[in-house]
Design a protein around this motif. Structure first.
Motif, PDB file in Angstrom:
ATOM      1  N   ARG A  98       0.835  -1.209   0.000  1.00  8.98           N
ATOM      2  CA  ARG A  98       0.000   0.000   0.000  1.00  8.98           C
ATOM      3  C   ARG A  98       0.866   1.254   0.000  1.00  8.98           C
ATOM      4  O   ARG A  98       0.599   2.191  -0.744  1.00  8.98           O
ATOM      5  CB  ARG A  98      -0.927  -0.011   1.209  1.00  8.98           C
ATOM      6  N   SER A  99       1.891   1.290   0.825  1.00 11.35           N
ATOM      7  CA  SER A  99       2.755   2.468   0.854  1.00 11.35           C
ATOM      8  C   SER A  99       3.564   2.588  -0.438  1.00 11.35           C
ATOM      9  O   SER A  99       3.893   3.698  -0.864  1.00 11.35           O
ATOM     10  CB  SER A  99       3.668   2.462   2.078  1.00 11.35           C
ATOM     11  N   LEU A 100       3.862   1.476  -1.093  1.00  7.46           N
ATOM     12  CA  LEU A 100       4.527   1.526  -2.393  1.00  7.46           C
ATOM     13  C   LEU A 100       3.626   2.170  -3.435  1.00  7.46           C
ATOM     14  O   LEU A 100       4.064   3.029  -4.209  1.00  7.46           O
ATOM     15  CB  LEU A 100       4.932   0.119  -2.841  1.00  7.46           C
ATOM     16  N   ARG A 101       2.359   1.779  -3.456  1.00  4.55           N
ATOM     17  CA  ARG A 101       1.410   2.376  -4.397  1.00  4.55           C
ATOM     18  C   ARG A 101       1.225   3.867  -4.127  1.00  4.55           C
ATOM     19  O   ARG A 101       1.212   4.680  -5.053  1.00  4.55           O
ATOM     20  CB  ARG A 101       0.064   1.656  -4.332  1.00  4.55           C
ATOM     21  N   ILE A 102       1.083   4.235  -2.881  1.00  2.00           N
ATOM     22  CA  ILE A 102       0.899   5.634  -2.512  1.00  2.00           C
ATOM     23  C   ILE A 102       2.146   6.442  -2.860  1.00  2.00           C
ATOM     24  O   ILE A 102       2.048   7.546  -3.405  1.00  2.00           O
ATOM     25  CB  ILE A 102       0.541   5.758  -1.013  1.00  2.00           C
ATOM     26  N   GLY A 103       3.311   5.910  -2.557  1.00  2.00           N
ATOM     27  CA  GLY A 103       4.557   6.614  -2.870  1.00  2.00           C
ATOM     28  C   GLY A 103       4.741   6.828  -4.358  1.00  2.00           C
ATOM     29  O   GLY A 103       5.170   7.906  -4.801  1.00  2.00           O
ATOM     30  N   ALA A 145       4.461  10.652  -8.985  1.00  2.00           N
ATOM     31  CA  ALA A 145       3.869  11.017 -10.271  1.00  2.00           C
ATOM     32  C   ALA A 145       3.179  12.376 -10.193  1.00  2.00           C
ATOM     33  O   ALA A 145       3.356  13.221 -11.085  1.00  2.00           O
ATOM     34  CB  ALA A 145       2.879   9.946 -10.712  1.00  2.00           C
ATOM     35  N   ILE A 146       2.428  12.611  -9.142  1.00  2.78           N
ATOM     36  CA  ILE A 146       1.728  13.896  -8.982  1.00  2.78           C
ATOM     37  C   ILE A 146       2.732  15.032  -8.802  1.00  2.78           C
ATOM     38  O   ILE A 146       2.583  16.110  -9.379  1.00  2.78           O
ATOM     39  CB  ILE A 146       0.735  13.815  -7.806  1.00  2.78           C
ATOM     40  N   TYR A 147       3.772  14.805  -8.009  1.00  2.78           N
ATOM     41  CA  TYR A 147       4.790  15.834  -7.801  1.00  2.78           C
ATOM     42  C   TYR A 147       5.508  16.166  -9.111  1.00  2.78           C
ATOM     43  O   TYR A 147       5.747  17.340  -9.417  1.00  2.78           O
ATOM     44  CB  TYR A 147       5.797  15.372  -6.746  1.00  2.78           C
ATOM     45  N   HIS A 187      11.801  15.551 -14.876  1.00  2.00           N
ATOM     46  CA  HIS A 187      10.546  15.213 -14.201  1.00  2.00           C
ATOM     47  C   HIS A 187       9.536  14.601 -15.168  1.00  2.00           C
ATOM     48  O   HIS A 187       8.713  13.781 -14.757  1.00  2.00           O
ATOM     49  CB  HIS A 187       9.957  16.445 -13.516  1.00  2.00           C
ATOM     50  N   LEU A 188       9.592  14.975 -16.436  1.00  2.00           N
ATOM     51  CA  LEU A 188       8.723  14.345 -17.429  1.00  2.00           C
ATOM     52  C   LEU A 188       9.068  12.865 -17.589  1.00  2.00           C
ATOM     53  O   LEU A 188       8.171  12.018 -17.652  1.00  2.00           O
ATOM     54  CB  LEU A 188       8.826  15.062 -18.768  1.00  2.00           C
ATOM     55  N   LEU A 189      10.354  12.556 -17.612  1.00  2.00           N
ATOM     56  CA  LEU A 189      10.767  11.154 -17.687  1.00  2.00           C
ATOM     57  C   LEU A 189      10.316  10.380 -16.450  1.00  2.00           C
ATOM     58  O   LEU A 189       9.855   9.234 -16.547  1.00  2.00           O
ATOM     59  CB  LEU A 189      12.281  11.055 -17.858  1.00  2.00           C
ATOM     60  N   ILE A 190      10.434  11.012 -15.292  1.00  2.00           N
ATOM     61  CA  ILE A 190       9.989  10.379 -14.051  1.00  2.00           C
ATOM     62  C   ILE A 190       8.479  10.172 -14.079  1.00  2.00           C
ATOM     63  O   ILE A 190       7.978   9.117 -13.694  1.00  2.00           O
ATOM     64  CB  ILE A 190      10.423  11.216 -12.827  1.00  2.00           C
ATOM     65  N   PHE A 191       7.744  11.180 -14.562  1.00  2.00           N
ATOM     66  CA  PHE A 191       6.289  11.054 -14.644  1.00  2.00           C
ATOM     67  C   PHE A 191       5.884   9.924 -15.578  1.00  2.00           C
ATOM     68  O   PHE A 191       4.982   9.140 -15.270  1.00  2.00           O
ATOM     69  CB  PHE A 191       5.668  12.378 -15.102  1.00  2.00           C
ATOM     70  N   ILE A 192       6.533   9.817 -16.720  1.00  2.00           N
ATOM     71  CA  ILE A 192       6.209   8.762 -17.678  1.00  2.00           C
ATOM     72  C   ILE A 192       6.489   7.391 -17.066  1.00  2.00           C
ATOM     73  O   ILE A 192       5.674   6.467 -17.183  1.00  2.00           O
ATOM     74  CB  ILE A 192       6.973   8.966 -18.997  1.00  2.00           C
ATOM     75  N   ALA A 193       7.626   7.245 -16.396  1.00  2.00           N
ATOM     76  CA  ALA A 193       7.967   5.954 -15.789  1.00  2.00           C
ATOM     77  C   ALA A 193       6.972   5.571 -14.698  1.00  2.00           C
ATOM     78  O   ALA A 193       6.512   4.421 -14.636  1.00  2.00           O
ATOM     79  CB  ALA A 193       9.382   6.007 -15.216  1.00  2.00           C
ATOM     80  N   THR A 194       6.618   6.529 -13.842  1.00  2.00           N
ATOM     81  CA  THR A 194       5.673   6.208 -12.773  1.00  2.00           C
ATOM     82  C   THR A 194       4.260   6.013 -13.317  1.00  2.00           C
ATOM     83  O   THR A 194       3.514   5.185 -12.801  1.00  2.00           O
ATOM     84  CB  THR A 194       5.671   7.295 -11.685  1.00  2.00           C
ATOM     85  N   LEU A 195       3.888   6.751 -14.363  1.00  2.00           N
ATOM     86  CA  LEU A 195       2.566   6.566 -14.961  1.00  2.00           C
ATOM     87  C   LEU A 195       2.431   5.182 -15.585  1.00  2.00           C
ATOM     88  O   LEU A 195       1.392   4.527 -15.429  1.00  2.00           O
ATOM     89  CB  LEU A 195       2.297   7.649 -16.008  1.00  2.00           C
ATOM     90  N   ILE A 196       3.461   4.729 -16.263  1.00  2.00           N
ATOM     91  CA  ILE A 196       3.444   3.374 -16.821  1.00  2.00           C
ATOM     92  C   ILE A 196       3.317   2.348 -15.703  1.00  2.00           C
ATOM     93  O   ILE A 196       2.555   1.385 -15.807  1.00  2.00           O
ATOM     94  CB  ILE A 196       4.695   3.130 -17.683  1.00  2.00           C
ATOM     95  N   SER A 197       4.035   2.572 -14.625  1.00  2.00           N
ATOM     96  CA  SER A 197       3.955   1.660 -13.481  1.00  2.00           C
ATOM     97  C   SER A 197       2.555   1.645 -12.880  1.00  2.00           C
ATOM     98  O   SER A 197       2.034   0.584 -12.523  1.00  2.00           O
ATOM     99  CB  SER A 197       4.974   2.078 -12.423  1.00  2.00           C
ATOM    100  N   ILE A 198       1.934   2.816 -12.785  1.00  2.00           N
ATOM    101  CA  ILE A 198       0.592   2.896 -12.212  1.00  2.00           C
ATOM    102  C   ILE A 198      -0.433   2.242 -13.140  1.00  2.00           C
ATOM    103  O   ILE A 198      -1.306   1.497 -12.687  1.00  2.00           O
ATOM    104  CB  ILE A 198       0.226   4.374 -11.929  1.00  2.00           C
ATOM    105  N   LEU A 199      -0.348   2.539 -14.436  1.00  2.00           N
ATOM    106  CA  LEU A 199      -1.327   2.002 -15.373  1.00  2.00           C
ATOM    107  C   LEU A 199      -1.225   0.488 -15.523  1.00  2.00           C
ATOM    108  O   LEU A 199      -2.238  -0.199 -15.684  1.00  2.00           O
ATOM    109  CB  LEU A 199      -1.193   2.682 -16.733  1.00  2.00           C
ATOM    110  N   GLN A 200      -0.012  -0.042 -15.480  1.00  2.00           N
ATOM    111  CA  GLN A 200       0.159  -1.486 -15.589  1.00  2.00           C
ATOM    112  C   GLN A 200      -0.008  -2.188 -14.255  1.00  2.00           C
ATOM    113  O   GLN A 200      -0.016  -3.418 -14.191  1.00  2.00           O
ATOM    114  CB  GLN A 200       1.536  -1.817 -16.164  1.00  2.00           C
ATOM    115  N   LEU A 204      12.075   1.201  -8.821  1.00  2.00           N
ATOM    116  CA  LEU A 204      11.658   2.342  -9.639  1.00  2.00           C
ATOM    117  C   LEU A 204      11.263   3.524  -8.764  1.00  2.00           C
ATOM    118  O   LEU A 204      11.741   4.649  -8.981  1.00  2.00           O
ATOM    119  CB  LEU A 204      10.486   1.954 -10.547  1.00  2.00           C
ATOM    120  N   THR A 205      10.430   3.295  -7.780  1.00  2.00           N
ATOM    121  CA  THR A 205       9.959   4.378  -6.922  1.00  2.00           C
ATOM    122  C   THR A 205      11.108   4.979  -6.119  1.00  2.00           C
ATOM    123  O   THR A 205      11.227   6.205  -6.016  1.00  2.00           O
ATOM    124  CB  THR A 205       8.855   3.876  -5.981  1.00  2.00           C
ATOM    125  N   GLY A 206      11.968   4.143  -5.583  1.00  2.00           N
ATOM    126  CA  GLY A 206      13.114   4.644  -4.820  1.00  2.00           C
ATOM    127  C   GLY A 206      14.077   5.440  -5.677  1.00  2.00           C
ATOM    128  O   GLY A 206      14.584   6.489  -5.252  1.00  2.00           O
TER     129      GLY A 206
END
Length: 107
Positions: free
Chosen positions: A12-17, A22-24, A62-75, A82-84
């Motif tokens: 749960r904390s991994l998903r939230i983090g 991604a939002i930041y 930050h765009l690269l970070i957003f894309i990586a985290t968005l892919i992680s969230i969507l999949q 990745l998050t760390g």
């Protein structure tokens, strides 16, 4: 008595983090676009033309970070690696922003 507090490294904390990162990242990208739209350098002859380049460099990272985290969230494939890594890059960008700005201006 059972302790109901979750461990810090739970799923749960991994998903939230991941979602927070991604939002930041999206927030930093949005704040980098504001000077581009509302305060163009071309209107003031005394401003250097590369004034906003460090901001754009930071927004690109930050765009690269957003894309990586968005892919992680969507999949729905969350990874502490990745998050760390994304958290570490964001923190390092904030700490060493002045050095990065000087480095970018030297291009």
């Amino acid at each position: 008595m059972s302790d109901n507090t979750p461990p810090i490294f739970s799923d749960r904390s991994l998903r939230i983090g991941t979602k927070i990162v991604a939002i930041y990242s999206l927030f930093i990208i949005a704040t980098a676009l504001v000077p581009l739209l509302f305060d163009p350098v071309s209107e003031n002859a005394l401003m250097p033309q590369n004034l906003y380049n460090p901001i754009y460099f930071s927004a690109a990272v930050h765009l690269l970070i957003f894309i990586a985290t968005l892919i992680s969230i969507l999949q729905k494939r969350y990874s502490w690696i990745l998050t760390g890594t994304c958290i570490a890059v964001v923190i390092l960008l904030r700490i060493f922003y002045q050095d990065i700005a000087i480095w970018v201006w030297s291009w």
